[in-house]
Design a protein around this motif. Structure first.
Motif: not given
Length: 131
Positions: A58-84
């Motif tokens: 997990a790391e800060p996103a360079a862009d805002s807005g949702p996103g999904v893409r392949p990333g080699g052997h992983c999947i990259v999800l972009r969203g807003q993160l909030n603790p519970t």
């Protein structure tokens, strides 16, 4: 979340995979629905079975807005993160909420920011459901 299922396939040694399209990206992800599902629109729930470790998957996103893409052997999800309140976290992924387990508390200032998660392909899945 509403996704467009393009196809479902299985390769030797892998789980059933779905090639999907969303308004903000395409990827291939583990499919936990009917293996004979036809192409079309499906409502799905995303699940992540991997602890989130800030700075590792997990790391800060360079862009805002949702996103999904392949990333080699992983999947990259972009969203807003909030603790519970109970020490977990929720990723707001275009209005769909994905519950996440945290290995450690999030750093100060991360709550509510756009982040990218790098999740191993085997640890993320889609479960279709009917409304």
């Amino acid at each position: 979340m509403l996704i467009e299922l393009e196809k479902v396939a299985k390769f030797p040694g892998s789980p059933w995979l779905a090639q999907i399209r969303t308004p903000f990206g395409r990827t291939t992800v583990r499919w936990c629905g009917d293996q004979t599902a036809e192409p079309g629109e499906y409502h799905v729930e995303w699940t992540v079975d991997e602890d989130i470790v800030w700075g590792r998957n997990a790391e800060p996103a360079a862009d805002s807005g949702p996103g999904v893409r392949p990333g080699g052997h992983c999947i990259v999800l972009r969203g807003q993160l909030n603790p519970t309140e109970d020490g977990a976290a929720v990723l707001d992924f275009d209005g769909s909420l994905i519950l996440l387990d945290l290995a450690d508390p999030l750093p100060d200032g991360v709550a509510g920011t756009w982040v990218e998660l790098f999740i191993e392909r085997e640890k993320i899945a889609l479960y279709p459901y009917e409304l």
